[in-house]
Write an enzyme that holds these catalytic residues in place. Structure first.
Site, PDB file in Angstrom:
ATOM      1  N   GLY A  82       0.837  -1.191   0.000  1.00  0.00           N
ATOM      2  CA  GLY A  82       0.000   0.000   0.000  1.00  0.00           C
ATOM      3  C   GLY A  82       0.871   1.239   0.000  1.00  0.00           C
ATOM      4  O   GLY A  82       1.908   1.283   0.670  1.00  0.00           O
ATOM      5  N   HIS A  83       0.465   2.257  -0.749  1.00  0.00           N
ATOM      6  CA  HIS A  83       1.296   3.467  -0.849  1.00  0.00           C
ATOM      7  C   HIS A  83       0.411   4.654  -1.207  1.00  0.00           C
ATOM      8  O   HIS A  83      -0.497   4.544  -2.039  1.00  0.00           O
ATOM      9  CB  HIS A  83       2.366   3.276  -1.936  1.00  0.00           C
ATOM     10  CG  HIS A  83       3.137   4.526  -2.234  1.00  0.00           C
ATOM     11  ND1 HIS A  83       4.163   4.978  -1.422  1.00  0.00           N
ATOM     12  CD2 HIS A  83       3.039   5.433  -3.237  1.00  0.00           C
ATOM     13  CE1 HIS A  83       4.653   6.104  -1.919  1.00  0.00           C
ATOM     14  NE2 HIS A  83       3.981   6.403  -3.023  1.00  0.00           N
ATOM     15  N   THR A 136      -2.023  -3.035  -3.040  1.00  0.00           N
ATOM     16  CA  THR A 136      -3.264  -3.310  -2.306  1.00  0.00           C
ATOM     17  C   THR A 136      -3.998  -2.057  -1.841  1.00  0.00           C
ATOM     18  O   THR A 136      -5.166  -2.145  -1.440  1.00  0.00           O
ATOM     19  CB  THR A 136      -2.956  -4.203  -1.092  1.00  0.00           C
ATOM     20  OG1 THR A 136      -1.752  -3.737  -0.454  1.00  0.00           O
ATOM     21  CG2 THR A 136      -2.748  -5.653  -1.514  1.00  0.00           C
ATOM     22  N   GLU A 137      -3.319  -0.913  -1.858  1.00  0.00           N
ATOM     23  CA  GLU A 137      -3.961   0.363  -1.508  1.00  0.00           C
ATOM     24  C   GLU A 137      -3.213   1.487  -2.185  1.00  0.00           C
ATOM     25  O   GLU A 137      -2.000   1.589  -2.065  1.00  0.00           O
ATOM     26  CB  GLU A 137      -3.944   0.627   0.004  1.00  0.00           C
ATOM     27  CG  GLU A 137      -4.986  -0.086   0.818  1.00  0.00           C
ATOM     28  CD  GLU A 137      -5.009   0.398   2.261  1.00  0.00           C
ATOM     29  OE1 GLU A 137      -4.991   1.624   2.475  1.00  0.00           O
ATOM     30  OE2 GLU A 137      -5.031  -0.440   3.176  1.00  0.00           O
ATOM     31  N   ASN A 138      -3.955   2.336  -2.888  1.00  0.00           N
ATOM     32  CA  ASN A 138      -3.379   3.558  -3.438  1.00  0.00           C
ATOM     33  C   ASN A 138      -4.526   4.471  -3.834  1.00  0.00           C
ATOM     34  O   ASN A 138      -5.418   4.056  -4.572  1.00  0.00           O
ATOM     35  CB  ASN A 138      -2.499   3.250  -4.663  1.00  0.00           C
ATOM     36  CG  ASN A 138      -1.993   4.513  -5.348  1.00  0.00           C
ATOM     37  OD1 ASN A 138      -2.368   4.814  -6.470  1.00  0.00           O
ATOM     38  ND2 ASN A 138      -1.136   5.255  -4.663  1.00  0.00           N
TER      39      ASN A 138
END
Length: 567
Positions: free
Chosen positions: A342-343, A410-412
């Site tokens: 995730g970033h 998985t997250e952005n």
């Protein structure tokens, strides 16, 4: 070669790259790259159970630590908001699956609520069959729409009774209860779920839950609680992976990984060794804290050195960072079939030595300061700036540092500007365009990236920020009981990226932007007109029966007069 030395070598390569950039502004990073993603690349969106489901005490669900945290009314959450209803997702499954179809995504990442499945957190105390049925039906609805479920086992909503009875993640027994819970999920859903994420962003869960107290369970165990919690989370992850590997993998043929969030840390002065070392520390205290044990068997050496030294200076006999035994190192190493990453943003990093006498804390242990460039686009949230080039560097760092693992982003995503309720979210489009393009460049560099999850499907409950930050592709009106959803401009734009599997050519990509803004203008007009339409609907609901009744009465009177005249 120690991992930290490998990182230093990586920074030397970065130095060459950045010095070249000062002369020619890094053509690769300054210019937009037109091209497509590999065949089979998977596109999706994500959410989590606590942030969206609502129905906090319905159908046998037990309380979570976040239910307790938000209900305490102690100023834990902005505006004293709760997630008791949130997006009302528990009752809007079919509607939300329709939104996913509209987006053309190939996967949806969501989390299961541990206390919805096991009200006390303990499997031996009983399984909530209604919870099992809810998620089973949800998974079936996704698959029937050709959407692959990527399922997170734990996204921060620990059962409250595990916190009360055992101290939550401060107690290693919670790892055993998590393993039992994970086995239940593999057993109930593993015939259809082939991508499992054990934990989502455990670093934030540990730091804000057990260090700063900004998140549930709200403990402030400075310099100790977060390391102990993380230690037990890593053990829990490994137990769940081994459970799947030993019992379920041969039958179900799935994958188990973990999702780790980390911003990129760029040295303020790339020619200053101290800034380079500080940036290394930033990444190791952020990503390496969890990834190193999973990929190499132990914590990063720089963490062990810094926390150990400061602990000794503070008069402690042992380091505040727990140690793994040789057996545990062997057991934990290699427990990931993919790396979830995730970033959101980037920070400039410079060294600052914090005296040990200031007391133990995660911030002091790192000996660094985080800075932002005032020229970076500000997206509204104080912490989130749009810095796409940092994403490419983080992806390449992870690929180099951990042996080229399969990576799923998985997250952005980007939050909505404060006080803005418009559907024309141009800044999110620019963020999405920039970050996905840097991801494409990272794949071109050689990173083994399998899929991308944009955060998030809906506006939702944002933890201590309540409903003030909006990350969704779909605007949710939290002032209305049924929580209606409205598409933002970014829906149309993301849909185009997915359909094209990348960025074909400048003319077509520019047309996506114009089409997205045109669509959102229409949607904005409809949203603005909705109060009037609602008023008209109410008036119609009142007037139509009234008029009909009057017509019947008039007809009856006329009929009576007619009958009298005839008689």
């Amino acid at each position: 070669m120690k991992p930290v030395r490998a990182v230093t070598l990586w920074w030397v390569l970065l130095l060459v790259s950045r010095l070249g950039a000062t002369m020619k502004e890094s053509l690769e990073e300054a210019s937009f790259y037109y091209g497509t993603f590999p065949l089979g690349f998977t596109w999706g969106v994500g959410s989590s159970a606590f942030q969206t489901e609502g129905a906090w005490d319905q159908d046998g669900k037990g309380p979570s630590i976040w239910d307790t945290f938000t209900h305490s009314r102690k100023g834990n959450v902005l505006g004293e908001e709760t997630a008791d209803v949130a997006c009302n997702g528990y009752y809007k499954v079919q509607e939300d699956v329709a939104l996913l179809r509209e987006l053309h995504v190939s996967h949806y990442r969501f989390s299961l609520s541990w206390p919805r499945l096991l009200p006390t957190g303990v499997r031996a105390d009983g399984v909530n069959k209604k919870g099992i049925q809810f998620y089973s039906d949800f998974i079936d609805a996704l698959l029937n729409s050709n959407i692959t479920p990527i399922v997170t086992l734990h996204h921060w909503d620990l059962p409250q009774l595990l916190q009360v009875n055992y101290g939550g993640w401060q107690n290693v027994s919670t790892a055993n209860y998590f393993s039992d819970y994970a086995s239940l999920c593999f057993e109930a859903f593993g015939d259809r779920v082939k991508h499992w994420v054990t934990f989502s962003d455990p670093r934030t869960m540990a730091e804000k839950g057990y260090e700063t107290g900004h998140h549930a369970p709200g403990l402030k165990l400075h310099g100790t609680g977060l390391y102990k919690a993380a230690h037990h989370v890593i053990k829990a992850h490994a137990q769940a992976w081994h459970s799947y590997n030993n019992t379920w993998r041969s039958k179900q043929q799935g994958l188990v990984g973990i999702s780790l969030n980390c911003d990129w840390g760029e040295p303020v002065d790339i020619t200053n060794p101290k800034d380079i070392e500080a940036a290394e520390r930033y990444l190791q205290f952020c990503l390496g804290w969890f990834a190193n044990p999973i990929y190499t068997g132990d914590y990063p050496q720089v963490m062990k050195d810094h926390i150990g030294r400061k602990s000794a200076e503070q008069g402690l006999d042992m380091s505040r960072l727990p140690a793994f035994s040789l057996q545990e190192k062997s057991y934990i190493k290699g427990t990931s079939d993919f790396l979830g990453l995730g970033h959101f943003t980037t920070r400039y990093i410079t060294e600052r030595n914090y005296p040990s006498r200031q007391g133990p804390s995660y911030q002091n242990d790192r000996d660094l300061v985080e800075l932002v460039d005032p020229n970076w686009p500000d997206l509204g949230s104080k912490w989130l700036h749009s810095v796409p080039w940092g994403f490419r560097r983080l992806l390449n760092f992870a690929q180099t540092q951990y042996g080229n693992p399969p990576i799923y982003v998985t997250e952005n995503g980007a939050s909505q500007k404060l006080h803005c309720t418009q559907l024309c979210d141009e800044w999110r489009i620019q963020y999405l365009k920039g970050y996905t393009n840097e991801m494409l460049k990272a794949i071109k560099d050689g990173a083994n990236i399998k899929g991308y999850t944009s955060w998030s499907l809906l506006d939702k409950f944002e933890w201590e920020r309540g409903y003030s930050d909006r990350y969704g592709f779909y605007y949710v009106d939290f002032n209305k009981k049924n929580r209606p959803r409205y598409p933002k401009a970014s829906v149309e734009y993301y849909k185009k990226i997915i359909t094209a599997n990348g960025f074909p050519n400048p003319r077509e990509v520019e047309s996506w932007y114009l089409k997205a803004l045109e669509t959102c203008s229409i949607n904005n007009q409809m949203l603005a007109a909705e109060p009037f339409l609602s008023y008209m609907q109410i008036m119609t609901e009142i007037m139509v029966p009234t008029v009909c009744t009057l017509c019947i009465l008039i007809a009856a009177v006329l009929l009576m007069l007619l009958l009298r005249s005839l008689s």
